[in-house]
Design a protein around this motif. Structure first.
Motif, PDB file in Angstrom:
ATOM      1  N   THR A  39       0.726  -1.208  -0.093  1.00 35.88           N
ATOM      2  CA  THR A  39      -0.010  -0.136   0.030  1.00 35.88           C
ATOM      3  C   THR A  39       0.872   1.217  -0.217  1.00 35.88           C
ATOM      4  O   THR A  39       1.792   1.316   1.086  1.00 35.88           O
ATOM      5  CB  THR A  39      -0.951   0.130   1.394  1.00 35.88           C
ATOM      6  OG1 THR A  39      -1.738  -1.073   1.206  1.00 35.88           O
ATOM      7  CG2 THR A  39      -1.727   1.165   1.157  1.00 35.88           C
ATOM      8  N   GLU A  40       0.575   2.245  -0.646  1.00 34.74           N
ATOM      9  CA  GLU A  40       1.347   3.434  -1.053  1.00 34.74           C
ATOM     10  C   GLU A  40       1.215   4.179   0.418  1.00 34.74           C
ATOM     11  O   GLU A  40       0.437   4.096   0.936  1.00 34.74           O
ATOM     12  CB  GLU A  40       0.898   4.296  -2.198  1.00 34.74           C
ATOM     13  CG  GLU A  40      -0.493   4.650  -2.045  1.00 34.74           C
ATOM     14  CD  GLU A  40      -1.109   5.475  -3.280  1.00 34.74           C
ATOM     15  OE1 GLU A  40      -1.837   6.263  -3.045  1.00 34.74           O
ATOM     16  OE2 GLU A  40      -0.568   5.068  -4.043  1.00 34.74           O
ATOM     17  N   LEU A 133      -7.306   8.673   2.024  1.00 37.43           N
ATOM     18  CA  LEU A 133      -6.672   7.245   1.211  1.00 37.43           C
ATOM     19  C   LEU A 133      -6.926   7.781  -0.346  1.00 37.43           C
ATOM     20  O   LEU A 133      -8.023   8.291  -0.695  1.00 37.43           O
ATOM     21  CB  LEU A 133      -7.673   6.202   1.310  1.00 37.43           C
ATOM     22  CG  LEU A 133      -7.413   5.440   2.799  1.00 37.43           C
ATOM     23  CD1 LEU A 133      -8.396   4.415   3.215  1.00 37.43           C
ATOM     24  CD2 LEU A 133      -6.031   5.024   3.103  1.00 37.43           C
ATOM     25  N   SER A 134      -5.884   7.926  -0.979  1.00 37.15           N
ATOM     26  CA  SER A 134      -6.176   8.222  -2.622  1.00 37.15           C
ATOM     27  C   SER A 134      -6.715   7.370  -3.100  1.00 37.15           C
ATOM     28  O   SER A 134      -7.339   7.838  -4.211  1.00 37.15           O
ATOM     29  CB  SER A 134      -4.494   8.632  -2.916  1.00 37.15           C
ATOM     30  OG  SER A 134      -3.705   7.408  -2.848  1.00 37.15           O
ATOM     31  N   ARG A 135      -6.694   6.093  -2.912  1.00 39.06           N
ATOM     32  CA  ARG A 135      -7.292   5.043  -3.863  1.00 39.06           C
ATOM     33  C   ARG A 135      -8.109   4.123  -2.679  1.00 39.06           C
ATOM     34  O   ARG A 135      -7.746   2.960  -2.709  1.00 39.06           O
ATOM     35  CB  ARG A 135      -6.314   4.266  -4.569  1.00 39.06           C
ATOM     36  CG  ARG A 135      -5.363   4.973  -5.584  1.00 39.06           C
ATOM     37  CD  ARG A 135      -4.560   4.368  -6.504  1.00 39.06           C
ATOM     38  NE  ARG A 135      -3.544   3.744  -5.464  1.00 39.06           N
ATOM     39  CZ  ARG A 135      -3.128   2.202  -5.204  1.00 39.06           C
ATOM     40  NH1 ARG A 135      -4.055   1.602  -5.890  1.00 39.06           N
ATOM     41  NH2 ARG A 135      -2.342   1.873  -4.490  1.00 39.06           N
ATOM     42  N   LYS A 136      -9.347   4.452  -2.408  1.00 38.18           N
ATOM     43  CA  LYS A 136     -10.014   3.940  -1.278  1.00 38.18           C
ATOM     44  C   LYS A 136     -10.340   2.558  -1.554  1.00 38.18           C
ATOM     45  O   LYS A 136      -9.848   1.547  -0.610  1.00 38.18           O
ATOM     46  CB  LYS A 136     -11.277   4.794  -1.032  1.00 38.18           C
ATOM     47  CG  LYS A 136     -11.042   6.398  -0.771  1.00 38.18           C
ATOM     48  CD  LYS A 136     -12.602   7.050  -0.778  1.00 38.18           C
ATOM     49  CE  LYS A 136     -12.025   8.602  -0.589  1.00 38.18           C
ATOM     50  NZ  LYS A 136     -11.394   9.059  -1.488  1.00 38.18           N
ATOM     51  N   GLU A 137     -11.099   2.203  -2.461  1.00 38.63           N
ATOM     52  CA  GLU A 137     -11.375   0.753  -2.940  1.00 38.63           C
ATOM     53  C   GLU A 137     -10.072  -0.133  -2.961  1.00 38.63           C
ATOM     54  O   GLU A 137     -10.090  -1.287  -2.665  1.00 38.63           O
ATOM     55  CB  GLU A 137     -12.283   0.741  -3.870  1.00 38.63           C
ATOM     56  CG  GLU A 137     -13.780   1.304  -3.666  1.00 38.63           C
ATOM     57  CD  GLU A 137     -13.628   2.682  -4.055  1.00 38.63           C
ATOM     58  OE1 GLU A 137     -12.613   3.296  -4.439  1.00 38.63           O
ATOM     59  OE2 GLU A 137     -14.822   3.618  -3.939  1.00 38.63           O
ATOM     60  N   ALA A 138      -9.072   0.597  -3.854  1.00 42.91           N
ATOM     61  CA  ALA A 138      -8.033  -0.344  -4.052  1.00 42.91           C
ATOM     62  C   ALA A 138      -7.248  -0.472  -3.052  1.00 42.91           C
ATOM     63  O   ALA A 138      -6.543  -1.554  -2.825  1.00 42.91           O
ATOM     64  CB  ALA A 138      -6.947   0.508  -5.174  1.00 42.91           C
ATOM     65  N   ILE A 195     -11.286  -3.859  -9.547  1.00 42.10           N
ATOM     66  CA  ILE A 195     -10.430  -2.895  -8.815  1.00 42.10           C
ATOM     67  C   ILE A 195      -8.952  -2.846  -9.156  1.00 42.10           C
ATOM     68  O   ILE A 195      -8.370  -1.991  -9.674  1.00 42.10           O
ATOM     69  CB  ILE A 195     -10.756  -2.908  -7.292  1.00 42.10           C
ATOM     70  CG1 ILE A 195     -12.315  -2.251  -7.225  1.00 42.10           C
ATOM     71  CG2 ILE A 195      -9.831  -1.649  -6.732  1.00 42.10           C
ATOM     72  CD1 ILE A 195     -12.673  -2.477  -5.856  1.00 42.10           C
ATOM     73  N   GLN A 196      -8.426  -4.065  -9.201  1.00 42.85           N
ATOM     74  CA  GLN A 196      -7.110  -4.430  -9.464  1.00 42.85           C
ATOM     75  C   GLN A 196      -6.802  -4.283 -10.975  1.00 42.85           C
ATOM     76  O   GLN A 196      -5.580  -3.814 -11.084  1.00 42.85           O
ATOM     77  CB  GLN A 196      -6.528  -5.905  -9.155  1.00 42.85           C
ATOM     78  CG  GLN A 196      -6.802  -6.244  -7.513  1.00 42.85           C
ATOM     79  CD  GLN A 196      -6.455  -7.726  -7.387  1.00 42.85           C
ATOM     80  OE1 GLN A 196      -7.000  -8.435  -8.108  1.00 42.85           O
ATOM     81  NE2 GLN A 196      -5.545  -7.785  -6.364  1.00 42.85           N
ATOM     82  N   VAL A 200      -4.635   2.573 -12.706  1.00 40.46           N
ATOM     83  CA  VAL A 200      -3.780   3.184 -11.832  1.00 40.46           C
ATOM     84  C   VAL A 200      -3.464   1.999 -10.681  1.00 40.46           C
ATOM     85  O   VAL A 200      -2.540   2.427  -9.983  1.00 40.46           O
ATOM     86  CB  VAL A 200      -4.770   4.386 -11.244  1.00 40.46           C
ATOM     87  CG1 VAL A 200      -6.013   3.726 -10.365  1.00 40.46           C
ATOM     88  CG2 VAL A 200      -3.715   5.093 -10.153  1.00 40.46           C
ATOM     89  N   ASN A 201      -4.013   0.959 -10.815  1.00 43.27           N
ATOM     90  CA  ASN A 201      -3.913   0.010  -9.693  1.00 43.27           C
ATOM     91  C   ASN A 201      -3.221  -1.129 -10.189  1.00 43.27           C
ATOM     92  O   ASN A 201      -2.796  -1.851  -9.314  1.00 43.27           O
ATOM     93  CB  ASN A 201      -5.470  -0.518  -8.908  1.00 43.27           C
ATOM     94  CG  ASN A 201      -6.173   0.567  -8.494  1.00 43.27           C
ATOM     95  OD1 ASN A 201      -5.635   1.615  -7.901  1.00 43.27           O
ATOM     96  ND2 ASN A 201      -7.443   0.361  -8.622  1.00 43.27           N
TER      97      ASN A 201
END
Length: 304
Positions: A39-40, A133-138, A195-196, A200-201
């Motif tokens: 996680t970033e 969180l910049s990518r919530k679901e991810a 999502i993956q 972006v992910n």
């Protein structure tokens, strides 16, 4: 947190929560609940990063004043860094608590911001932390993947029976163990895959799966350091992904059809490896002509 590649890139150093051993390339940023984390880092503003200028008056001893000012500034910077470090640690711990609590709501709410909001409420955090969180679901899916990878490595490190299995049986057993972790989420796993797959992910998703197959090959006794290293991981990544997709449509009891499919794919992969090796031996024999070279080729094949 990476395994076999470390033998080539970092001389075999493995990092787990600051402990060094033989497995991974280099440490990643840690979420406190897991020694794995892809996680970033989330942006974190440091309220102590800006200081008011301190006027310095020059009197009879300017050099003394300059030295005092420099010492005061250095001390202030050190205090600021310590405060920032403590704040960041607290911030990352809150994220870990949030994501862990949110997983309990995924079955009902899916891999969604709603699950994150419910998780924040469970652990008494402000809903505003979800917005950080910049990518919530991810972030939620990636946290789950990291947790699963940690459980897999714990199994590899503690299960002595893996050492007496053949490489193919070891690989099948570990892939099954890993995919069983997704079984409770099977009805909503297509959502996680979508999502993956978002552009972006993709980099993080690819890295997580690369770490997974590297761990499994390492557990199976693979010590390759040439082009075979990449080929083996590509093949195993394909086996894992196709079995994962097959599992989504499997209605058999306890996914028995999926495990049969998995065993067949692993067997095919090892049979293919033998076929490729035999073809290479044949090419070597033909290139130098028949006769003694051909006899040596036949010996190579039938000694296997």
């Amino acid at each position: 947190m990476f395994r076999t590649a470390a033998n080539r890139f970092l001389g075999g150093a493995r990092h787990y929560n600051g402990n060094i051993g033989l497995r991974f390339r280099r440490p990643l940023t840690l979420i406190t609940s897991s020694r794995y984390s892809t996680t970033e880092n989330q942006p974190f503003s440091n309220p102590h990063s800006i200081h008011d200028a301190i006027p310095v008056s020059t009197t009879e001893n300017p050099s003394f004043n300059d030295s005092t000012s420099s010492t005061s500034s250095s001390s202030s910077d050190d205090d600021s860094r310590r405060q920032s470090s403590k704040s960041r640690a607290k911030y990352e711990d809150e994220h870990a608590r949030l994501l862990h609590a949110s997983l309990t709501h995924v079955m009902k709410l899916g891999w969604t911001e709603a699950a994150l909001m419910a998780g924040a409420n469970d652990v008494g955090l402000s809903p505003s932390i979800v917005g950080s969180l910049s990518r919530k679901e991810a972030a939620l899916v990636e946290f789950f993947m990291d947790e699963c990878l940690q459980r897999l490595v714990d199994r590899i490190d503690t299960d002595e029976t893996l050492k007496i299995l053949s490489p193919s049986d070891c690989i099948s057993k570990l892939i099954k163990f890993r995919l069983e972790m997704q079984a409770p989420y099977i009805s909503i796993w297509p959502e996680a895959l979508s999502i993956q797959a978002q552009p972006v992910n993709v980099p993080t998703s690819f890295k997580q799966r690369a770490m997974l197959v590297d761990e499994i090959w390492h557990a199976a006794g693979d010590k390759a350091s040439d082009i075979d290293w990449y080929a083996k991981r590509t093949v195993l990544g394909g086996i894992y992904s196709t079995t994962e997709i097959y599992m989504l449509t499997d209605s058999s009891a306890d996914f028995q059809d999926t495990w049969t499919f998995l065993d067949a794919r692993v067997k095919d992969a090892f049979d293919l490896k033998k076929t490729i090796q035999e073809a290479r031996y044949l090419a070597e024999a033909v290139s130098v002509g028949l006769g003694n070279s051909f006899q040596r080729f036949v010996g190579k094949v039938y000694r296997r």
